[in-house]
Write a protein that holds these residues in place. Structure first.
Motif, PDB file in Angstrom:
ATOM      1  N   GLU A 162       6.187  -6.674   4.180  1.00  0.00           N
ATOM      2  CA  GLU A 162       5.564  -6.681   5.503  1.00  0.00           C
ATOM      3  C   GLU A 162       6.582  -6.398   6.599  1.00  0.00           C
ATOM      4  O   GLU A 162       6.264  -5.725   7.597  1.00  0.00           O
ATOM      5  CB  GLU A 162       4.853  -8.011   5.733  1.00  0.00           C
ATOM      6  CG  GLU A 162       3.617  -8.182   4.838  1.00  0.00           C
ATOM      7  CD  GLU A 162       2.952  -9.539   4.973  1.00  0.00           C
ATOM      8  OE1 GLU A 162       3.612 -10.465   5.510  1.00  0.00           O
ATOM      9  OE2 GLU A 162       1.786  -9.677   4.554  1.00  0.00           O
ATOM     10  N   ARG A 163       7.811  -6.875   6.443  1.00  0.00           N
ATOM     11  CA  ARG A 163       8.862  -6.585   7.429  1.00  0.00           C
ATOM     12  C   ARG A 163       9.185  -5.090   7.454  1.00  0.00           C
ATOM     13  O   ARG A 163       9.319  -4.480   8.520  1.00  0.00           O
ATOM     14  CB  ARG A 163      10.111  -7.401   7.098  1.00  0.00           C
ATOM     15  CG  ARG A 163      11.321  -7.053   7.965  1.00  0.00           C
ATOM     16  CD  ARG A 163      12.446  -8.061   7.802  1.00  0.00           C
ATOM     17  NE  ARG A 163      12.759  -8.342   6.417  1.00  0.00           N
ATOM     18  CZ  ARG A 163      13.468  -7.531   5.627  1.00  0.00           C
ATOM     19  NH1 ARG A 163      13.915  -6.365   6.105  1.00  0.00           N
ATOM     20  NH2 ARG A 163      13.727  -7.857   4.377  1.00  0.00           N
ATOM     21  N   LEU A 164       9.307  -4.487   6.265  1.00  0.00           N
ATOM     22  CA  LEU A 164       9.594  -3.055   6.189  1.00  0.00           C
ATOM     23  C   LEU A 164       8.421  -2.238   6.727  1.00  0.00           C
ATOM     24  O   LEU A 164       8.618  -1.194   7.358  1.00  0.00           O
ATOM     25  CB  LEU A 164       9.880  -2.661   4.738  1.00  0.00           C
ATOM     26  CG  LEU A 164      11.185  -3.195   4.139  1.00  0.00           C
ATOM     27  CD1 LEU A 164      11.236  -2.925   2.638  1.00  0.00           C
ATOM     28  CD2 LEU A 164      12.391  -2.559   4.830  1.00  0.00           C
ATOM     29  N   ALA A 168       8.574  -2.300  10.456  1.00  0.00           N
ATOM     30  CA  ALA A 168       9.699  -1.485  10.943  1.00  0.00           C
ATOM     31  C   ALA A 168       9.391   0.008  10.910  1.00  0.00           C
ATOM     32  O   ALA A 168      10.037   0.792  11.626  1.00  0.00           O
ATOM     33  CB  ALA A 168      10.945  -1.764  10.106  1.00  0.00           C
ATOM     34  N   SER A 169       8.413   0.416  10.105  1.00  0.00           N
ATOM     35  CA  SER A 169       8.076   1.837   9.987  1.00  0.00           C
ATOM     36  C   SER A 169       6.930   2.237  10.908  1.00  0.00           C
ATOM     37  O   SER A 169       6.400   3.343  10.802  1.00  0.00           O
ATOM     38  CB  SER A 169       7.707   2.169   8.539  1.00  0.00           C
ATOM     39  OG  SER A 169       6.507   1.502   8.158  1.00  0.00           O
ATOM     40  N   ALA A 170       6.524   1.353  11.831  1.00  0.00           N
ATOM     41  CA  ALA A 170       5.421   1.636  12.752  1.00  0.00           C
ATOM     42  C   ALA A 170       5.716   2.912  13.534  1.00  0.00           C
ATOM     43  O   ALA A 170       6.861   3.190  13.906  1.00  0.00           O
ATOM     44  CB  ALA A 170       5.214   0.462  13.694  1.00  0.00           C
ATOM     45  N   GLY A 171       4.656   3.689  13.791  1.00  0.00           N
ATOM     46  CA  GLY A 171       4.824   4.942  14.512  1.00  0.00           C
ATOM     47  C   GLY A 171       4.708   6.146  13.611  1.00  0.00           C
ATOM     48  O   GLY A 171       4.440   7.260  14.076  1.00  0.00           O
ATOM     49  N   ARG A 187       4.720   6.027   6.008  1.00  0.00           N
ATOM     50  CA  ARG A 187       5.201   4.640   6.024  1.00  0.00           C
ATOM     51  C   ARG A 187       5.337   4.104   4.598  1.00  0.00           C
ATOM     52  O   ARG A 187       6.314   3.416   4.266  1.00  0.00           O
ATOM     53  CB  ARG A 187       4.246   3.754   6.835  1.00  0.00           C
ATOM     54  CG  ARG A 187       4.179   4.109   8.297  1.00  0.00           C
ATOM     55  CD  ARG A 187       3.182   3.235   9.049  1.00  0.00           C
ATOM     56  NE  ARG A 187       3.700   1.889   9.284  1.00  0.00           N
ATOM     57  CZ  ARG A 187       3.020   0.942   9.914  1.00  0.00           C
ATOM     58  NH1 ARG A 187       1.784   1.182  10.344  1.00  0.00           N
ATOM     59  NH2 ARG A 187       3.554  -0.248  10.091  1.00  0.00           N
ATOM     60  N   LEU A 188       4.365   4.445   3.748  1.00  0.00           N
ATOM     61  CA  LEU A 188       4.425   3.992   2.358  1.00  0.00           C
ATOM     62  C   LEU A 188       5.635   4.588   1.646  1.00  0.00           C
ATOM     63  O   LEU A 188       6.309   3.906   0.861  1.00  0.00           O
ATOM     64  CB  LEU A 188       3.135   4.363   1.626  1.00  0.00           C
ATOM     65  CG  LEU A 188       1.882   3.596   2.058  1.00  0.00           C
ATOM     66  CD1 LEU A 188       0.643   4.184   1.395  1.00  0.00           C
ATOM     67  CD2 LEU A 188       2.014   2.113   1.707  1.00  0.00           C
ATOM     68  N   LYS A 189       5.930   5.840   1.910  1.00  0.00           N
ATOM     69  CA  LYS A 189       7.083   6.485   1.285  1.00  0.00           C
ATOM     70  C   LYS A 189       8.388   5.862   1.771  1.00  0.00           C
ATOM     71  O   LYS A 189       9.340   5.693   0.999  1.00  0.00           O
ATOM     72  CB  LYS A 189       7.066   7.986   1.574  1.00  0.00           C
ATOM     73  CG  LYS A 189       5.943   8.736   0.877  1.00  0.00           C
ATOM     74  CD  LYS A 189       5.929  10.214   1.237  1.00  0.00           C
ATOM     75  CE  LYS A 189       4.775  10.939   0.563  1.00  0.00           C
ATOM     76  NZ  LYS A 189       4.729  12.380   0.934  1.00  0.00           N
ATOM     77  N   LEU A 190       8.432   5.500   3.053  1.00  0.00           N
ATOM     78  CA  LEU A 190       9.628   4.863   3.598  1.00  0.00           C
ATOM     79  C   LEU A 190       9.858   3.481   2.973  1.00  0.00           C
ATOM     80  O   LEU A 190      10.982   3.130   2.604  1.00  0.00           O
ATOM     81  CB  LEU A 190       9.512   4.734   5.125  1.00  0.00           C
ATOM     82  CG  LEU A 190       9.670   6.032   5.927  1.00  0.00           C
ATOM     83  CD1 LEU A 190       9.303   5.802   7.391  1.00  0.00           C
ATOM     84  CD2 LEU A 190      11.109   6.545   5.822  1.00  0.00           C
ATOM     85  N   VAL A 191       8.771   2.706   2.865  1.00  0.00           N
ATOM     86  CA  VAL A 191       8.886   1.379   2.250  1.00  0.00           C
ATOM     87  C   VAL A 191       9.315   1.512   0.793  1.00  0.00           C
ATOM     88  O   VAL A 191      10.190   0.781   0.314  1.00  0.00           O
ATOM     89  CB  VAL A 191       7.548   0.609   2.361  1.00  0.00           C
ATOM     90  CG1 VAL A 191       7.619  -0.680   1.548  1.00  0.00           C
ATOM     91  CG2 VAL A 191       7.237   0.296   3.817  1.00  0.00           C
ATOM     92  N   ALA A 192       8.694   2.447   0.090  1.00  0.00           N
ATOM     93  CA  ALA A 192       9.045   2.667  -1.317  1.00  0.00           C
ATOM     94  C   ALA A 192      10.513   3.049  -1.449  1.00  0.00           C
ATOM     95  O   ALA A 192      11.212   2.583  -2.358  1.00  0.00           O
ATOM     96  CB  ALA A 192       8.158   3.760  -1.921  1.00  0.00           C
ATOM     97  N   LEU A 245      -2.929  -3.833   4.175  1.00  0.00           N
ATOM     98  CA  LEU A 245      -2.196  -3.047   5.172  1.00  0.00           C
ATOM     99  C   LEU A 245      -2.729  -1.621   5.289  1.00  0.00           C
ATOM    100  O   LEU A 245      -2.568  -0.980   6.331  1.00  0.00           O
ATOM    101  CB  LEU A 245      -0.703  -3.017   4.824  1.00  0.00           C
ATOM    102  CG  LEU A 245      -0.003  -4.381   4.787  1.00  0.00           C
ATOM    103  CD1 LEU A 245       1.437  -4.235   4.311  1.00  0.00           C
ATOM    104  CD2 LEU A 245      -0.046  -5.031   6.163  1.00  0.00           C
ATOM    105  N   VAL A 246      -3.317  -1.089   4.220  1.00  0.00           N
ATOM    106  CA  VAL A 246      -3.913   0.246   4.253  1.00  0.00           C
ATOM    107  C   VAL A 246      -5.240   0.212   3.505  1.00  0.00           C
ATOM    108  O   VAL A 246      -5.529  -0.736   2.769  1.00  0.00           O
ATOM    109  CB  VAL A 246      -2.992   1.316   3.600  1.00  0.00           C
ATOM    110  CG1 VAL A 246      -1.656   1.414   4.323  1.00  0.00           C
ATOM    111  CG2 VAL A 246      -2.772   1.031   2.114  1.00  0.00           C
TER     112      VAL A 246
END
Length: 410
Positions: free
Chosen positions: A270-272, A275-278, A284-289, A308-309
């Motif tokens: 959830e923190r990650l 942080a990827s908002a925007g 965002r999923l790729k960034l978290v992964a 979340l999605v």
């Protein structure tokens, strides 16, 4: 000189015709001729048939149909109900791993090893059925000496390697390969299986199919570790996209939830995500992964469970990933060069297992031909090259390697 013809039992030939999926129409016609008794095969023809059918040559000389009773096959998970006959490649890989496991079990018992603490540890957890998936994940992480959020880090951080090292420190043997015993002409099918786990009181073992995507292997390793913790052998083929048939849906659902909790600590996820908002949701999923070293698809499934999605976002992600995967496969086909054969084998084989086999051979308890077979090499020179490749990786610290051990084989 006339060719020597062999009187092979018709039932053996019929068994080959039924169980060898790789046979060409020409070979099937030839088999039909032999089964009908119109002509007997020559030794050379049987040798060629053995290679084509991927059936051991010795099977043709049996008096009765071979019984390949591999208990692990009953744990198969399949995405298609009509897929009932395992390939020769899968059978041979399982047989090879069972041989290694049997040797390692015997070796560890003779060496006075205690029974493995991780194998079946869930059965010793008080009130297990009352624990949430997150709480069970924490039990597993504690045994592996890891903490929640353990896999968060920069993209260059190799989470699979780290988890494998912690598993090996718990005396779990982890093997990898993308083909049958290093034979590049017999690649494994990622659609048939991604990994399997074989429980054992002394020598629990996990095999990872490296034909699968690199990040997907991390989920497979976690998933099989959970099965070992439960004390359950399993053959894994979960593709995230279709309804998978399993022997025990309740247990498999629980294992998947625990696996997700190990890889995607909720607070960290959830923190990650925040942080990827925007960014758009799939990005965002790729960034978290990327931050957790996992596949975007498994991260997407976790995001759906966390609310979340939506499923629509997950479907969009799947389409993007299919296109990315095709590009990745094309780059692989165009790629030239790469590591040597023995460097690849050194990366795939469990280093602690190599140490045990080498020490046993050095002590005279295991013959060198048997040691070569266990390590997948043909001769002493190959044995030396494998040991040198492992020594050169510098990744065997803590597994008992020493210069003296290696020098004993050079």
């Amino acid at each position: 000189m006339a060719s020597v013809r062999v009187d092979v039992k018709p039932e053996i030939l019929a068994w080959v015709a039924t169980n060898a999926q790789s046979l060409t129409d020409k070979w099937r016609q030839q088999l039909a001729t032999w089964i009908a008794g119109e002509k007997q095969p020559t030794v050379k023809q049987l040798q060629q048939m053995s290679r084509s059918a991927k059936v051991p040559f010795g099977y043709f000389f049996l008096d009765r149909v071979p019984q390949e009773d591999l208990p692990l096959l009953k744990y198969r998970t399949v995405a298609n109900e009509t897929l009932t006959q395992p390939s020769r490649d899968l059978i041979d890989v399982i047989t090879d791993m069972e041989t290694k496991q049997e040797w390692l079990r015997d070796y560890r018992q003779k060496q006075g090893f205690s029974q493995n603490r991780f194998n079946g540890a869930a059965q010793r957890v008080a009130g297990l059925s009352q624990l949430t998936a997150t709480q069970q994940a924490e039990e597993i992480l504690t045994l592996l000496e890891l903490e929640p959020g353990w896999n968060e880090g920069p993209k260059s951080f190799d989470r699979f390697k780290q988890l494998r090292q912690h598993a090996e420190a718990a005396n779990l043997t982890v093997m990898l390969d993308g083909c049958v015993q290093g034979n590049s002409h017999r690649p494994l099918d990622e659609d048939e299986f991604r990994a399997f786990a074989m429980t054992d009181a002394y020598a629990p073992m996990i095999f990872i199919n490296t034909q699968d995507g690199y990040r997907a292997r991390l989920f497979s390793l976690v998933h099989e570790l959970v099965h070992i913790w439960y004390g359950q052998s399993e053959l894994f083929n979960f593709d995230f996209e279709s309804t998978t048939l399993v022997r025990n849906p309740v247990t498999e659902q629980r294992v998947n939830q625990i696996s997700e909790a190990i890889l995607f600590d909720q607070a960290t996820f959830e923190r990650l995500w925040t942080a990827s908002a925007g960014q758009k949701p799939t990005s965002r999923l790729k960034l978290v992964a990327g931050s957790l070293g996992t596949s975007p698809l498994s991260a997407g499934i976790r995001a759906v469970r966390l609310g979340l999605v939506t499923q629509a976002t997950l479907d969009d992600l799947k389409q993007e990933l299919r296109a990315d995967y095709q590009q990745y496969k094309q780059r692989q086909r165009n790629q030239t060069g790469g590591p040597s054969l023995y460097q690849v084998r050194a990366a795939h084989i469990d280093h602690a297992f190599v140490v045990d086999v080498a020490r046993s051979a050095q002590a005279g308890d295991t013959s060198y031909p048997a040691a070569f077979a266990l390590l997948g090499v043909r001769h002493g020179a190959g044995f030396d090259k494998l040991l040198a490749a492992i020594e050169g990786t510098g990744s065997h610290s803590g597994n008992g390697f020493s210069n003296e051990l290696f020098n004993g084989f050079k």
